[in-house]
Design an enzyme around this catalytic site. Sequence first.
Site, PDB file in Angstrom:
ATOM      1  N   ILE A 171       0.835  -1.200   0.000  1.00  0.00           N
ATOM      2  CA  ILE A 171       0.000   0.000   0.000  1.00  0.00           C
ATOM      3  C   ILE A 171       0.871   1.251   0.000  1.00  0.00           C
ATOM      4  CG2 ILE A 171      -1.717   1.297   1.323  1.00  0.00           C
ATOM      5  CD1 ILE A 171      -2.720  -1.407   2.400  1.00  0.00           C
ATOM      6  N   LEU A 172       1.922   1.245   0.794  1.00  0.00           N
ATOM      7  CA  LEU A 172       2.790   2.416   0.930  1.00  0.00           C
ATOM      8  C   LEU A 172       3.563   2.733  -0.347  1.00  0.00           C
ATOM      9  CD1 LEU A 172       4.178   1.643   4.506  1.00  0.00           C
ATOM     10  CD2 LEU A 172       2.582   3.480   3.901  1.00  0.00           C
TER      11      LEU A 172
ATOM     12  N   GLU B  13       1.051   5.572   9.728  1.00  0.00           N
ATOM     13  CA  GLU B  13       0.918   4.160  10.095  1.00  0.00           C
ATOM     14  C   GLU B  13       1.238   3.945  11.570  1.00  0.00           C
ATOM     15  OE1 GLU B  13       2.230  -0.314   8.556  1.00  0.00           O
ATOM     16  OE2 GLU B  13       3.363   1.436   7.887  1.00  0.00           O
ATOM     17  N   PHE B  14       0.555   2.968  12.136  1.00  0.00           N
ATOM     18  CA  PHE B  14       0.803   2.543  13.513  1.00  0.00           C
ATOM     19  C   PHE B  14       2.288   2.260  13.704  1.00  0.00           C
ATOM     20  CE2 PHE B  14       1.389  -0.955  16.527  1.00  0.00           C
ATOM     21  CZ  PHE B  14       0.665  -0.530  17.629  1.00  0.00           C
TER      22      PHE B  14
ATOM     23  N   ARG C   6      -5.059  -1.972  -8.174  1.00  0.00           N
ATOM     24  CA  ARG C   6      -5.183  -2.979  -7.115  1.00  0.00           C
ATOM     25  C   ARG C   6      -6.443  -3.830  -7.178  1.00  0.00           C
ATOM     26  NH1 ARG C   6      -0.181  -4.130  -5.734  1.00  0.00           N
ATOM     27  NH2 ARG C   6       1.014  -2.283  -5.138  1.00  0.00           N
TER      28      ARG C   6
END
Length: 215
Positions: free
Chosen positions: A77-78, A87-88, A182
Amino acid sequence: MNVRLLSVTKPVIDIEGHELTPEGLIAYCARVSSPQQENPDYEHLLRYCIRNRHWSIFEMADMTVEITTSRAISPQILRHKSFCFQEFSQRYARVQAFETIEPRRQDTKNRQNSISDLDQETLDWFSKTQDEIIKDASKAYDEALDKGIAKECARMLLPLSTQTRLYMKGSVRSWIHYLEVRLDKGTQKEHRDIAQAILVIFRQEFPAVAKALDW
């Protein structure tokens, strides 16, 4: 895996006092040189711009989604550089969960593809092995933290199935490109499932654009 809408460009008021939806805002900006800038009928315009690849107008509205997935999928995704991400961080927060999947057989003719036809014995083995690895990794991770080892170091003991959460913000133009890429069968299934969930949100928030794209 989970996907939810976090925010979308808010409706705005044009100089005539009309409320513009996010799609209406796109059309309003596209008509900057037109004497009929306030025209509320914009579906034909958006369809025309998509058909003729006038993509810049679709940068006038944004959407942000929250994605919960694994550390195996988040790097994919990144890679979409036109988006902004948060992001976490496993450096600052303790890992809470893991994700498991049902395995697929490697396609020997297309390395980007996998096939769901493994026998039950193999499926059971993979499921059991995932559980064992998660259990062992979780135990080692917790022990490392209990020994005072920093989270940024202890995370090295964790598998790619570790769950993460990220926020993904982009223009409608970026989302169009992302979904075109995607939703393709060449995308890993777990990532394609995320794209499918985002598509549902996109259709709700940008129905005229989705219709013009035959989505």
